[in-house]
Structures are given as structure tokens and as C-alpha cells.
Design an enzyme around this catalytic site. Structure first.
Site, PDB file in Angstrom:
ATOM      1  N   GLU A 220      48.808  46.433 -24.663  1.00  0.00           N
ATOM      2  CA  GLU A 220      49.019  44.990 -24.503  1.00  0.00           C
ATOM      3  C   GLU A 220      49.119  44.717 -23.006  1.00  0.00           C
ATOM      4  OE1 GLU A 220      48.765  42.760 -26.691  1.00  0.00           O
ATOM      5  OE2 GLU A 220      48.697  44.013 -28.473  1.00  0.00           O
ATOM      6  N   CYS A 254      52.776  37.338 -19.430  1.00  0.00           N
ATOM      7  CA  CYS A 254      51.370  37.760 -19.508  1.00  0.00           C
ATOM      8  C   CYS A 254      50.465  36.666 -20.040  1.00  0.00           C
ATOM      9  CB  CYS A 254      51.245  39.025 -20.359  1.00  0.00           C
ATOM     10  SG  CYS A 254      51.833  38.830 -22.054  1.00  0.00           S
TER      11      CYS A 254
END
Length: 494
Positions: A220, A254
């Protein structure tokens, strides 16, 4: 229950893995009740100690408000846990693969089986949520879990390690702490799956290390998330929502917007609204407990270096520091919201993820040039669109590649627990959340059998008779004719 203390060497990590795997093999796949109990204890570890976690994260960041931590870190995991535990029993049931074959005497089932020991390496921006949510998925799938906490948020890491001792036996869950050398050793363990959240650069190293033991990985990562303000967008709503989205956790998320494409004829109005909203949000910054600081000096310096490089190369840089405040502040590690315009591809900020309170603004005349710009770069974790759901939006979605797409709202693609979350290309590999998370940490094992009095595949072994050869020829001829009809005259046949 006991917990292995701070870990500093490879031998200790290997011993934890050995003990977890041995216990897993001895006990076999756990029942649904055991899996739910582990999920419940993991959530209890968080909820019973909320004040301690809030304090630890505040110390790690320097400035991170209680409400901000509770909203983004704690509240975000509640629905994930509830959804996962409530569906665990259903997800783990075997599935009949071919019901028609059963009528012919062949039984085939697919059994969702645990992988074994799952390793999770957490990031510093959400140091708790981004380890316990994948851990809950791994528990639902029946695995044991080893967690390596980020050394950058050391107080949160040590608190998690200490609290885990009160809620888990280390053969169920082991939390380890330590610096980069421990992290590197962790990636080299012969785990059954490795889950990493962090930067693309470190993700490459993780994938390379895991490959030595053929350990499957979920990465991720991040990337430069584009935002498109459509020609027919509500400009006021778009600018205000983008301003808020950029400032979540001080921009250290993110899925934060990284740069915005605005129609050429609307950009000045857009910037005016954006500027006014950010000034309204933060009339003061240095003393504002809700304004999240850069997590450490290294990240603070890195963000400033990107801004200064852009300025030196001719970009227009506008710092929205409140009157009377001297920002950036190296002691508080706070950088004022910053708008950057006139960017070219030679600037570092054009290619590097910012991870701070800085937003780049570009203009466009045609939406195709926006899609071309996005496609010429690494696929982002999320692409944002502000405007109606019309043909130009659908064309943008079809033409571009990204981990997810969110329209008119920050991170809305993550809201549904039934939807997978993950990147593609440089923004990640694999996905989790909900059933997808369960599947990530599961091996789907086919179990088949028959009680027929004759062998079905016996003709595959020699000697071969003329009848078998004729049946094969007939089957191939039928397949060839069927395929030729489908392709028509598009393929030349010799």
C-alpha cells in the site's frame, strides 16, 4: 499473557516466527469464534486505551490534536472491525465449485484456508490504524500476526508493543519495535504474507527482500494524486473541499490531493476561493493545537526543500502564513499552507509526493491533455474529480489509471467496507478492506474427490488405443471450427 520484549536482532524475529508457525500448525485453522475473539481483543486494546494512544501520537508528532486523532485514526477503524467480524463466519465457509459435476459423481469444493503467519509493517502517518485494520483482516482469515511498528512514531510503537502483552499471547500477535535494521530484517523473514504501507521507494526494497523467500506481498504505497476541477464544476464547493482535503493530518496522508488541474479561464477565481478558505481555517498556526505538525525534522526539511527547489526554478510560491507569524517554524515543525503555480517538469515537486501542506495548481484548456498528463506518470493511489457525473467524467475514468477514483469528496472511495482499497503500479500492489482483506490473507484451496467405480483420467496414461486418438481428433476439430466461426475472416488461416 506474556509478550516478547523489544526486538533488536534477526534471531529474535526468527524465534517469534518459529513459535507462531508451530502453534498455527499444531492448532490448525481456528474456528469462527476464535477469529472473532481475536478481532474483539484487538479492538479492545485500542478502545480501552484511547487516552494513552492520543497522548503517544501527540508526543510523536509534536502537535496533533485529540479530535484529529480520534476522527482520522480511531473512528475510521470502527466500521472496518464491525464489518469484518460480522462476516467472518460467512467468508470462511467452503464453496461448491461445480454443482453439475457433482451430479456426475465428482465433488469439488474451494476451502478458504489461512496462510499461516502474516507480517505487517506499519507507516508513521497513521501508526495505529494502518496496522490494526490489516491485522483484523488477517485474524478473520485465521492467521497469526507479526507487526513491525514505525520507528518514526516511537511512542506509539512502544505503547502498542506494551499493550499487546495484556491482550494477546505472542503466538497470536507479536508487536516488535526498532529502527531500520529491524525493519530490514523483518522483510527478510520467510513469512506466509507480508503487508507493507509506506513510500514507493521503501516498497521496492520490501518487495525485493520478500522475493528472496517467495513471500507474497501487499504494498500500500502512495503517489501524486491528481485533482481535476471540471469545466462545469461548482467552483466554490470544489475549492473549499480541496482545501480541507489537502490539510487532513497536515497533508500527511497517502490519499491527499497533490496537484489540481483547473480550467484556464477559472483558475484565478479558484485560487481566490482556495486562499480565503485556508486563511479562514487557520487564522493562527503556530499555537493552533489542531494544526498537525510535520512528524519529524527530516520530513519538515524534505517538504521545504521541494518548495524552495520550485521557487528557485521559477515557480510562483504563495505561503498563507497568518499575519505576525514567522513560518515555517523549525521548532514547532509547522509549515503554512502553501500554493505553488507555474510548475514545470524540471522541478522536483512535479514528480515527488509532497506529504505536507503544499498544493500545486495547474491549468488546462482541454480535458484530454489532463488525461495525457496523468497517463505519462506513475499511476496514483487515487484520482479526484470535482464536477457532475457526466460523459467527460466517465471518459476521464476510462482513459486514466489509478488505485481508485473519488468524485466531489475526499477519500469517498474508501467509505464502503465492501469496496477494495489499494493501488496499482507504483502506487501499490494488492488491496484490502472488507472481503478483499480477508481474501488477501487467504489461500483458496481446492478439495475434490469421487466415488465412481471407474477412473475418469485413466486414458491419459499409455498405452493409447485408436478410439482415444479418434476422440481427441474429433474434439479438436470441433474446437477449431467453433473458433474459426468466431474470428471470421479476421485471421488468416494457412
Amino acid at each position: 499473557m506474556s509478550q516478547i520484549a523489544g526486538v533488536t536482532g534477526t534471531d529474535e524475529l526468527i524465534e517469534i516466527l518459529r513459535r507462531q508457525r508451530a502453534d498455527f500448525l499444531r492448532e490448525g485453522p481456528p474456528s469462527a469464534a476464535v477469529r472473532r475473539d481475536r478481532i474483539d481483543r484487538l479492538l479492545a486494546m485500542v478502545l480501552d486505551n484511547i487516552d494513552e494512544f492520543v497522548e503517544a501520537m501527540s508526543r510523536d508528532f509534536g502537535t496533533r490534536s485529540r479530535t484529529g486523532t480520534l476522527f482520522a485514526e480511531i473512528m475510521g477503524m470502527l466500521t472496518a472491525f464491525e464489518h469484518t467480524r460480522s462476516h467472518t463466519a460467512r467468508w470462511m465457509r467452503p464453496v461448491t465449485a461445480n454443482r453439475l459435476a457433482r451430479l456426475c459423481g465428482i465433488g469439488t469444493e474451494v476451502h478458504p484456508t489461512p496462510l499461516g503467519v502474516v507480517g505487517i509493517i506499519g507507516p508513521w502517518n497513521f501508526p495505529l490504524q494502518l496496522v490494526v485494520v490489516p491485522a483484523a483482516s488477517a485474524f478473520a482469515a485465521g492467521n497469526r500476526v507479526m507487526i513491525k511498528m514505525s520507528e518514526i512514531t516511537a511512542h506509539t510503537a512502544e505503547l502498542t508493543r506494551t499493550l499487546a502483552a495484556r491482550y494477546f499471547d505472542p503466538v497470536e500477535l507479536a508487536v516488535v519495535t526498532g529502527g531500520p535494521e529491524v525493519g530490514a530484517a523483518f522483510t527478510r523473514l520467510p513469512l506466509d504474507h507480508l503487508f507493507f504501507t509506506g513510500s514507493t521507494g521503501v516498497g521496492r526494497l520490501v518487495g525485493r527482500a520478500a522475493a528472496e523467500n517467495l513471500v507474497p506481498v501487499t504494498l500500500e504505497l502512495g503517489g501524486k494524486n491528481p485533482v481535476v476541477v471540471a469545466p462545469d464544476a461548482d467552483l466554490d464547493r470544489a475549492a473549499r473541499r480541496i482545501a480541507h482535503a489537502r490539510m487532513v493530518n497536515g497533508g500527511q496522508v497517502c490519499v491527499c490531493p497533490d496537484y489540481v488541474f483547473v480550467p484556464e479561464d477559472r483558475v484565478e477565481r479558484f485560487v481566490d476561493i482556495l486562499r480565503a478558505e485556508l486563511r479562514t481555517m487557520f487564522p493562527a498556526i503556530v499555537a493552533d493545537p489542531d494544526y498537525t505538525a510535520s512528524v519529524d525534522t527530516a520530513n519538515y526539511d524534505r517538504v521545504l526543500a521541494l518548495v524552495e527547489d520550485a521557487r528557485a526554478r521559477g515557480a510562483r510560491v504563495e505561503s498563507l502564513a497568518p499575519d505576525g507569524e514567522d513560518l515555517p517554524d523549525p521548532v514547532a515543525r509547522k509549515i503554512a499552507p502553501t500554493l505553488i503555480r507555474d510548475i514545470d517538469d524540471d522541478m522536483l515537486i512535479a514528480s515527488e509526493e509532497v506529504f505536507g501542506p503544499v498544493l500545486s495548481i495547474r491549468t488546462y484548456a482541454d480535458l484530454d491533455e489532463v488525461a495525457d498528463h496523468v497517463n505519462a506518470r506513475s499511476a496514483p493511489l487515487v484520482a479526484y474529480w470535482f464536477g457532475p457525473d457526466r460523459a467527460d467524467f466517465r471518459r476521464f475514468v476510462a482513459r486514466t489509471r489509478s488505485g481508485g477514483v473519488a468524485r466531489n469528496e475526499f477519500a469517498i472511495h474508501m467509505f464502503s467496507e465492501n469496496a477494495p482499497f489499494g493501488g496499482v503500479g507504483h502506487s501499490g500492489m494488492g488491496a484490502y478492506h472488507g472481503k478483499t482483506g480477508f481474501d488477501t490473507f487467504t489461500h483458496r484451496r481446492t478439495v475434490a474427490g469421487t466415488n465412481l467405480p471407474f477412473a475418469i483420467t485413466g486414458r491419459a496414461a499409455p498405452p493409447f488405443d485408436a478410439r482415444t486418438a479418434k476422440l481427441i481428433d474429433l474434439a479438436l476439430r470441433a474446437a477449431r471450427l467453433r473458433t474459426r466461426r468466431r474470428v471470421g475472416g479476421r485471421v488468416a488461416v494457412g
